[in-house]
Design a protein around this motif. Structure first.
Motif, PDB file in Angstrom:
ATOM      1  N   GLY A   1       0.821  -1.217   0.000  1.00 19.45           N
ATOM      2  CA  GLY A   1       0.000   0.000   0.000  1.00 19.45           C
ATOM      3  C   GLY A   1       0.845   1.253   0.000  1.00 19.45           C
TER       4      GLY A   1
ATOM      5  N   LYS B   1       1.272  -3.337  -8.071  1.00 17.40           N
ATOM      6  CA  LYS B   1       0.603  -2.770  -6.891  1.00 17.40           C
ATOM      7  C   LYS B   1      -0.917  -2.784  -7.072  1.00 17.40           C
ATOM      8  CE  LYS B   1       2.336   0.702  -3.843  1.00 17.40           C
ATOM      9  NZ  LYS B   1       2.770   2.051  -3.590  1.00 17.40           N
TER      10      LYS B   1
ATOM     11  N   ASN C   1      -3.670  -4.841  -4.905  1.00 14.76           N
ATOM     12  CA  ASN C   1      -4.669  -4.102  -4.131  1.00 14.76           C
ATOM     13  C   ASN C   1      -6.112  -4.310  -4.576  1.00 14.76           C
ATOM     14  OD1 ASN C   1      -3.340  -2.663  -1.895  1.00 14.76           O
ATOM     15  ND2 ASN C   1      -2.012  -2.013  -3.563  1.00 14.76           N
TER      16      ASN C   1
ATOM     17  N   TRP D   1      -6.175  -7.202  -1.785  1.00 13.04           N
ATOM     18  CA  TRP D   1      -5.525  -7.076  -0.468  1.00 13.04           C
ATOM     19  C   TRP D   1      -6.268  -6.063   0.387  1.00 13.04           C
ATOM     20  CZ3 TRP D   1      -2.069 -10.141   1.644  1.00 13.04           C
ATOM     21  CH2 TRP D   1      -1.378  -9.709   2.778  1.00 13.04           C
TER      22      TRP D   1
END
Ligand code: IPD
Ligand code: CA
Ligand code: CA
Length: 263
Positions: free
Chosen positions: A232, A255, A259, A262
């Motif tokens: 994050g 990323k 995400n 996550w």
């Protein structure tokens, strides 16, 4: 401090510990394994290698403290601290799978300024220091120039403890599988990051890692032109127990994919 000179010494120290590990690998007796927790093994080889490293590093930089996996020395100092994993990939080691490494990073305040990851069985010494670039033995290395996830090879690790995130993690793996050249799970986080630095894979990510798994690998990826972050927004990728290392080009794509799942 002359980091280039220090790195030369550091490499020799890591290689010396590596030579000991290699010698012990030849006739390793599995009955000497101790369990630190479920599927978390340690052997006399990890412990003795760490003792050798600590002894040599104390001489190299007397003002530095230590963060070590096996707890040989736990003295912390304000400015410099060595972060040591004497044998990263113990599970591989105990099974005779030749992927394991010696990993040592030097942290100055809260930044890694030098690191070495020595791939023991392949005699590959990956090293880097702040501002000086990253190297494999005596050759400069660079992350790959691949720009899409679709063309990327991804390395990860599956934590063998901390089950709470397992479902989300599997969803992440599933999503990446459909969007990349696939996964490798090599079993040494330090080598995983070194391989990203050398352009052998485009990214590595894992959670529940410790500082000694990633310290040296962080500077390798950074000095090889790549990028390191948490999953994050935070930037505590040394102590934060989660890390993405990549060639930089695909970092945001990695990323974003993580995400999606996550939470
Ligand atoms: C392990 C390795 C492995 C990772 C584990 C680590 P160890 O370190 O880096 O790849 O998945 O989380 O604990 O125990 O072999 O030093
Ligand atoms: Ca480790
Ligand atoms: Ca270890």
């Amino acid at each position: 401090m002359n980091l280039q000179q220090l790195s030369q010494e550091l490499n020799l120290i890591a290689k010396k510990a590596g030579a000991f590990i290699k010698q012990e690998a030849e006739n390793f007796d599995r009955s000497t394994i101790e369990m630190k927790g479920f599927a978390n093994m340690v052997s006399y080889v990890d412990k003795q290698a760490e003792e050798m490293l600590v002894e040599d590093l104390r001489k190299l930089l007397p003002e530095a403290g230590f963060i070590t996996e096996e707890g040989t020395d736990t003295t912390r100092q304000d400015r410099y601290n060595w972060i040591i994993d004497p044998l990263d990939g113990t599970t591989n080691f105990t099974h005779g799978l030749p992927l394991f490494s010696v990993s040592v990073g030097l942290m100055e305040n809260k930044e890694i300024v030098a690191g070495v990851v020595y791939g023991v069985m392949h005699d590959e010494c990956f090293w880097a220091y702040k501002g000086g670039g990253a190297y494999l033995n005596d050759k400069k290395i660079h992350v790959s120039d691949i720009t899409t996830l679709e063309q990327s090879l991804i390395i990860t690790g599956f934590p063998y403890y901390e089950e709470t995130k397992a479902k989300q993690y599997l969803e992440i793996l599933h999503a990446f599988m459909a969007r990349s050249h696939g996964f490798r799970r090599l079993g040494s986080a330090a080598l995983d990051l070194a391989y990203v630095a050398a352009g052998r894979a485009e990214t590595f990510f894992e959670y529940n890692l410790q500082p000694y798994d990633v310290a040296a690998g962080i500077i390798l990826v950074q000095e090889a032109g790549g990028q390191v972050s948490m999953f994050g927004d935070g930037d505590d990728f040394i102590f934060g127990k989660q890390i993405i290392g990549s060639n930089g080009h695909i970092h945001q794509q990695v990323k974003d994919t993580i995400n999606e799942f996550w939470k």
